[in-house]
Design an enzyme around this catalytic site. Sequence first.
Site, PDB file in Angstrom:
ATOM      1  CB  ALA A  13      -0.933   0.005   1.211  1.00  0.00           C
ATOM      2  NE  ARG A  17       8.281  -6.011  -1.308  1.00  0.00           N
ATOM      3  CZ  ARG A  17       9.037  -6.536  -0.357  1.00  0.00           C
ATOM      4  NH1 ARG A  17      10.289  -6.122  -0.191  1.00  0.00           N
ATOM      5  NH2 ARG A  17       8.567  -7.486   0.431  1.00  0.00           N
ATOM      6  CG  ASP A 241      -0.608  -7.678   0.864  1.00  0.00           C
ATOM      7  OD1 ASP A 241      -1.630  -8.027   1.473  1.00  0.00           O
ATOM      8  OD2 ASP A 241      -0.248  -6.482   0.773  1.00  0.00           O
ATOM      9  CB  THR A 242      -2.568 -10.923   4.428  1.00  0.00           C
ATOM     10  OG1 THR A 242      -2.513  -9.503   4.583  1.00  0.00           O
ATOM     11  CG2 THR A 242      -2.515 -11.566   5.800  1.00  0.00           C
ATOM     12  CB  THR A 263       0.269  -0.544   5.387  1.00  0.00           C
ATOM     13  OG1 THR A 263       1.361  -0.177   4.542  1.00  0.00           O
ATOM     14  CG2 THR A 263      -0.682   0.624   5.517  1.00  0.00           C
TER      15      THR A 263
END
Length: 498
Positions: A13, A17, A241-242, A263
């Site tokens: 967020a 990369r 992503d989690t 974040t």
Amino acid sequence: MRSGQVAAIDLGATSGRVMLADIGPGRLKLEQVARFANDPVHLWNGRRTALHWDVPGLFREACAGLAEAGRRSDNLVAVGIDSWAVDYGLLRGGALASLPYHYRDSRTDGGVCAVHRTIDPAELYARNGLQFLPFTTIYQLAAEKAGGQLDLADRALLIPDLIGYWLTGRQVTERTNASTTGLLRTTGEWDDDLAVRLGLRPDLFPALVEPGHELGPLLGEVADSLGLTPATTVTTVASHDTASAVVAVPMDSGSAAYISCGTWGLVGVEVGSPVVTEAGREANFTNEVGADGRIRYLHNVMGLWLLSETVRQYQREGYRADLSELLAQAGEVRATFDDFDTADPRFLAPGDMPARIRDWYDERGLQVPVTRPGVVRAIVESLAAAFADGVRRAAELSGTPVRTVHIVGGGSQNRLLCQLTADRAGLPVLAGPVEATALGNVLISARAHHLVDGDLEALRHIVATRFPPQQYTPRTRRTRIARTVGPGKRIGVKEVLS
């Protein structure tokens, strides 16, 4: 099995990369080949200034990273993509209709009201098992419908699926990320009846696929522009992503809790089936799909957003803020103030975070941290308290006997946060890996291409061997002290070492 390289596009967020993994039997080396900012953009829409994601800019940066990965690789087998959850791009005729909204944009307020007028929150939880967050996709779509934007779209793609579409020309919805939309049943399938009740097209999102699905080779013109060959394919991973981070938590899921700390801080346990109870709804716990059909039973905590926004404010004020220095100074502060409520909605939007924190204390007649290190200490103490409470509730609600807490992601580098979480939870904390999301991404992709094999436990064993975590042991017992803070005020609670 063979060896090869796998690239991960990992979009967070605040930054993105591209990571390159050299992976095979007994081998896992991970390097960052590109890093770039993910700054939201403010655009006037005729009524107000709205907050959007610059997704075309992210795609450009991701492609530059893939080109660099290709230059460093002699056998780039696959590319996997993960990102934050809930946000999406609307397409018409295959083209992006507008810049995707940022989940922190204020338009979702009306969407919440519209959804809850149609379906009671208790019934909604029984159908999808999700915690209430005002920016969940279902509320965003309701706001889009009310504003007429959905009339211009024939398709919606979640952010990782949108990037995958631009790379391959193929449209799918990866299941772990779809489970954050509010439009999936607890069985893991689209809830078409719910969509119809809300006036949404049931086919707005494309078909569901699992992590490890071969999406397809790069489009010819994309491959040519990046100096890659069509032999490099895009493979779906646990694209929330989690979900990717949890793949790489080196834990025994039967006795451990995890905190994926970036974040946001996602605090929970891994279970075999959804836990859909009224107690879970009241505690605002969510059931999200993980890799291999596991369920991530967790609760959102505001996370490092509080620290990053605080540092940004200090920089705006002309202070040369360095987070590591501030954390070192905060470690020397004697914490005599109460924990603040990190879930207070005032902390959600960008802005002057230190002022909002001071206001929170002042409104309650509590001692206000006034120095910069004091504010940082208050943030870390309050996050640790929220994390520890999340671990306790996850254990109670799921029936998981938690004996260890794993912290992965950027927060695993915050030694003060890790130690205070161990103290508050009264449990050992194992910190790392920092790059859990990228590792989970590349491991799922590599397994799909037979560079590694095994179930999640086997993948986690690889992580534990290559990236052993650091342990934080709880210090002396903490005692909770409650006191009345004045007429009409709530009871303040602080914890002290004893």
